[in-house]
Design an enzyme around this catalytic site. Structure first.
Site, short mmCIF file in Angstrom:
data_model
loop_
_atom_site.label_atom_id
_atom_site.label_comp_id
_atom_site.label_asym_id
_atom_site.label_seq_id
_atom_site.Cartn_x
_atom_site.Cartn_y
_atom_site.Cartn_z
N GLU A 63 0.86 -1.18 0.00
CA GLU A 63 0.00 0.00 0.00
C GLU A 63 0.90 1.24 0.00
O GLU A 63 1.99 1.23 0.55
CB GLU A 63 -0.85 -0.02 1.28
N LYS A 101 -9.74 0.59 -1.73
CA LYS A 101 -9.84 0.11 -0.35
C LYS A 101 -11.23 0.39 0.23
O LYS A 101 -11.70 1.53 0.24
CB LYS A 101 -8.77 0.81 0.49
N CYS A 137 -4.53 -3.34 3.77
CA CYS A 137 -4.23 -2.96 5.15
C CYS A 137 -5.40 -3.22 6.12
O CYS A 137 -5.65 -4.35 6.49
CB CYS A 137 -3.77 -1.51 5.19
#
Length: 258
Positions: free
Chosen positions: A40, A106, A142
């Site tokens: 990321e 995301k 994440c």
């Protein structure tokens, strides 16, 4: 399928980060990898304004990443920032090279541990699975790793491998949580998990800049290979048949009722 994870430490300069990516693409291709995972925020680290560096999915940064991946003949996953609504950006994984062109925004934003990603980032809405050499590869970023439903959804959409690209925030117990969560999500989905994080920059920061600890986890939750906090590389061969064997003995996807 031979896979590579590159645990780098991104800077605030997207051009310099492309040079880092180029070196890792060349190294992965030389090792015979078919899939390379970068972290990321490969495009630009956290802790700086993101709107000025965000580019469209077909912008120059993504275009150069695609050119490098195509020339190397491998598929690359790399974290970037693309324009969102209302001055916010999207935290986007670009998937480029070897006939693959996709992206994932995301879904779960890091509004936790005193950090508010949603102040500057617009959430995505859809799970994404891509095909790499006939293997379904799901995408996660994440904080997504704390949400098992995303991983089971990816498995149900055909993933047998899930990439988790991260820039994990430091703090008490955070590396232990990363270890627990990556292994649990592999078990939830009976997928290989390729968890690639930013290296530990070695300096305190309120922004999540990374702790390292990239790893490959097998479908029954065992860590196959892992790194420490410093920059490094992993090259691991995955056997897709191991996913089918795991799902035969541990049919959690078939047994789900809710």
């Amino acid at each position: 399928m031979r896979t590579a994870l590159a645990q780098i430490s991104s800077t605030a300069d997207p051009r310099a980060n492309l040079e880092l990516a180029a070196a890792e693409i060349a190294a992965a291709a030389a090792a015979g990898a078919r899939l390379l995972v970068l972290p990321e925020a490969t495009m630009c680290r956290f802790g700086v304004p993101l709107a000025p560096v965000a580019e469209p999915r077909d912008g120059p940064w993504a275009g150069e990443l695609e050119r490098l991946a195509d020339e190397a003949g491998i598929t690359v996953v790399a974290g970037a920032f693309t324009p969102g609504e209302g001055g916010r950006v999207r935290n986007t994984l670009l998937v480029r090279g070897a006939g693959v062109r996709a992206s994932y925004d995301k879904v779960h934003l890091y509004d936790a541990f005193g950090f508010a990603e949603s102040d500057t980032v617009e959430p995505g809405r859809e799970p994404v699975v891509v095909d790499v050499d006939g293997v379904g590869v799901g995408l996660a970023t994440c904080y997504d790793v704390r949400f098992p439903g995303l991983f089971t959804a990816l498995a149900e959409r055909g993933a047998s491998v899930v990439v988790v690209a991260a820039s994990w925030g430091a703090g008490p117990g955070k590396v232990e949580q990363w270890d627990l969560l990556t292994r649990a999500r592999a078990l939830d989905s009976t997928c290989f998990v390729l968890a690639c994080g930013q290296a530990d920059p070695g300096e305190p920061s309120e922004a999540p800049l990374g702790v390292g600890a990239s790893r490959v986890v097998d479908p029954l939750g065992a860590v196959v290979a892992q790194l420490g906090p410093e920059p490094g590389r992993l090259v691991v061969d995955l056997d897709p048949a191991a996913v089918q064997r795991a799902r035969a003995v541990l049919p959690v996807l078939a047994n789900r009722r809710l």
